[in-house]
Design a protein around this motif. Structure first.
Motif, mmCIF file in Angstrom:
data_model
loop_
_atom_site.group_PDB
_atom_site.id
_atom_site.type_symbol
_atom_site.label_atom_id
_atom_site.label_comp_id
_atom_site.label_asym_id
_atom_site.label_seq_id
_atom_site.Cartn_x
_atom_site.Cartn_y
_atom_site.Cartn_z
ATOM 1 N N ALA A 158 0.814 -1.213 0.000
ATOM 2 C CA ALA A 158 0.000 0.000 0.000
ATOM 3 C C ALA A 158 0.846 1.262 0.000
ATOM 4 O O ALA A 158 0.411 2.319 -0.479
ATOM 5 C CB ALA A 158 -0.929 -0.014 1.207
ATOM 6 N N HIS A 159 2.071 1.175 0.525
ATOM 7 C CA HIS A 159 2.910 2.364 0.658
ATOM 8 C C HIS A 159 4.207 2.247 -0.144
ATOM 9 O O HIS A 159 5.207 2.871 0.190
ATOM 10 C CB HIS A 159 3.224 2.609 2.128
ATOM 11 C CG HIS A 159 2.003 2.753 2.993
ATOM 12 N ND1 HIS A 159 1.173 3.840 2.925
ATOM 13 C CD2 HIS A 159 1.464 1.910 3.912
ATOM 14 C CE1 HIS A 159 0.175 3.692 3.779
ATOM 15 N NE2 HIS A 159 0.314 2.524 4.389
ATOM 16 N N GLY A 160 4.197 1.437 -1.179
ATOM 17 C CA GLY A 160 5.389 1.283 -1.995
ATOM 18 C C GLY A 160 5.798 -0.170 -2.095
ATOM 19 O O GLY A 160 5.019 -1.088 -1.779
ATOM 20 N N LEU A 161 7.015 -0.392 -2.524
ATOM 21 C CA LEU A 161 7.501 -1.758 -2.698
ATOM 22 C C LEU A 161 7.917 -2.354 -1.359
ATOM 23 O O LEU A 161 8.500 -1.691 -0.508
ATOM 24 C CB LEU A 161 8.697 -1.774 -3.655
ATOM 25 C CG LEU A 161 8.406 -1.391 -5.114
ATOM 26 C CD1 LEU A 161 9.680 -1.453 -5.935
ATOM 27 C CD2 LEU A 161 7.337 -2.296 -5.704
ATOM 28 N N VAL A 162 7.608 -3.622 -1.205
ATOM 29 C CA VAL A 162 8.038 -4.385 -0.041
ATOM 30 C C VAL A 162 9.074 -5.386 -0.536
ATOM 31 O O VAL A 162 8.829 -6.132 -1.480
ATOM 32 C CB VAL A 162 6.857 -5.126 0.616
ATOM 33 C CG1 VAL A 162 7.326 -5.902 1.840
ATOM 34 C CG2 VAL A 162 5.755 -4.143 0.997
ATOM 35 N N VAL A 163 10.255 -5.382 0.082
ATOM 36 C CA VAL A 163 11.343 -6.232 -0.397
ATOM 37 C C VAL A 163 11.697 -7.281 0.638
ATOM 38 O O VAL A 163 11.549 -7.076 1.847
ATOM 39 C CB VAL A 163 12.603 -5.394 -0.750
ATOM 40 C CG1 VAL A 163 12.290 -4.373 -1.813
ATOM 41 C CG2 VAL A 163 13.176 -4.738 0.487
ATOM 42 N N HIS A 164 12.168 -8.397 0.131
ATOM 43 C CA HIS A 164 12.676 -9.450 1.010
ATOM 44 C C HIS A 164 13.996 -8.980 1.625
ATOM 45 O O HIS A 164 14.796 -8.307 0.958
ATOM 46 C CB HIS A 164 12.892 -10.733 0.201
ATOM 47 C CG HIS A 164 13.176 -11.925 1.051
ATOM 48 N ND1 HIS A 164 14.444 -12.261 1.456
ATOM 49 C CD2 HIS A 164 12.347 -12.856 1.591
ATOM 50 C CE1 HIS A 164 14.388 -13.358 2.197
ATOM 51 N NE2 HIS A 164 13.129 -13.739 2.295
ATOM 52 N N PRO A 165 14.278 -9.310 2.896
ATOM 53 C CA PRO A 165 15.514 -8.834 3.541
ATOM 54 C C PRO A 165 16.792 -9.220 2.803
ATOM 55 O O PRO A 165 17.801 -8.524 2.915
ATOM 56 C CB PRO A 165 15.460 -9.502 4.922
ATOM 57 C CG PRO A 165 14.010 -9.757 5.169
ATOM 58 C CD PRO A 165 13.409 -10.050 3.830
#
Length: 328
Positions: A72-79
């Motif tokens: 919802a607030h941008g890209l979510v990346v794997h650690p």
């Protein structure tokens, strides 16, 4: 565009489906790995969000394997795409590049890195990349593992304490340990003179006060004859041939001072058949062995070492097995 620190854990439906043309899927997986390395390499010099935005097609590849998703607030990346610090991230990129180069060499039938050629047949660039990547393990050992080993940090805080770095290569891990323990001397040994020469160049470019406490010498681990001399022994177990490893372990155990610790890097036990078989192939191809973490723990205990414990390092990195010589 923002990048969320949340973990983008791949879901079950993003598992690699081989389908009716498994070779084509595996070829695509190679390119997915190239996207990972390219993105992480770019993120060394600019924010990860900018690196992802710069090449949307490349980022779409990362999305397809679940390493990136749109929140919802941008890209979510794997650690695994975002290292905890620049030094660790740089080391990880160098290690993955080295692995890809070795895979290409294997595909081309290059004998470098096979048991017949061993590490001595590798190009200088491979030795440097692989060696520099080991600095991340050195930092993890100094910052996170040693403080959890009973009495180890106190021993290494004493003036004149000694650390043995087996298979030191280009000396990157030795330098990381010398930086982490400013009163200790680190002695690196290796059987490959060419790697040691590269290491001496690395020492010359390092911080003088740190490099002054690191020494490199040509020596096989099976020829270590000192007794009760070291407060810490580091052993990168996967890189030694099995026969040499079995011969060296008793010598290294005897080289420990009473109460001192031996820490061995091991390959983690993979949960899937592909990674297990690739791990065995690459280890033996490089002139090493297929010992895993559990096997190493058993070997150290059979030598009379006690308090065997295991510690992960970085995602996808080695698992460290630590055991100490009893205080009699």
């Amino acid at each position: 565009m923002s990048v969320s620190p949340e973990s983008a854990t791949p879901s079950a439906d993003l598992a690699l489906p081989l389908g009716e043309d498994p070779v084509a899927v595996l070829e695509a997986a190679v390119w997915a790995m190239a996207a990972v390395v390219s993105t992480r390499r770019q993120a060394l010099s600019e924010p990860l969000a900018d690196a992802l935005l710069r090449d949307p097609q490349r980022t779409a590849v990362l999305e397809s394997v679940g390493l990136v998703r749109r929140g919802a607030h941008g890209l979510v990346v794997h650690p695994s795409l975002d290292g905890p610090d620049e030094a660790t991230a740089r080391s990880a990129v160098e290690a993955k590049l080295s692995s890809l180069r070795q895979a290409v060499a294997a595909a081309a039938g290059d004998e470098a890195g096979t048991p017949e050629g061993g590490w001595g047949a590798q190009a200088d660039a491979v030795l440097l990349n692989q060696g520099r990547a080991s600095a991340a393990t050195g930092r993890a050992l100094a910052g996170r593992i040693v403080p959890r080993l009973a009495g180890c940090a106190e021993r290494l805080a004493a003036e004149g304490s000694r650390i043995l770095d087996v298979g030191t290569g280009v000396g990157a891990l030795a330098l990381a340990l010398a930086e982490g323990f400013p009163r200790a001397r680190v002695e690196g040994i290796d059987v490959l003179e060419r790697a040691l020469n590269l290491g001496r160049d690395e020492l010359a470019a390092a911080e003088p006060a740190v490099a002054a406490r690191v020494s490199l010498r040509l020596q096989d681990a099976v020829d270590v004859s000192e007794r009760a001399a070291y407060q810490l022994v580091w052993l990168p177990a996967p890189f030694l041939p099995e026969e040499a490893l079995r011969a060296a372990l008793p010598r290294l155990a005897e080289a420990l001072a009473p109460g001192a610790w031996l820490v061995a890097g091991t390959n983690p036990v993979a949960q899937d058949a592909l990674r297990r078989s690739v791990g065995r192939w690459t280890a033996v191809r490089g002139g090493g062995n297929s010992f895993d973490t559990a096997h190493m723990s058993e070997e150290l205990e059979s030598l009379g070492l006690v308090e065997a414990s295991t510690f992960p390092t970085v995602p996808g990195g080695p698992v460290l097995v630590a055991a100490r010589r009893p205080v009699r």
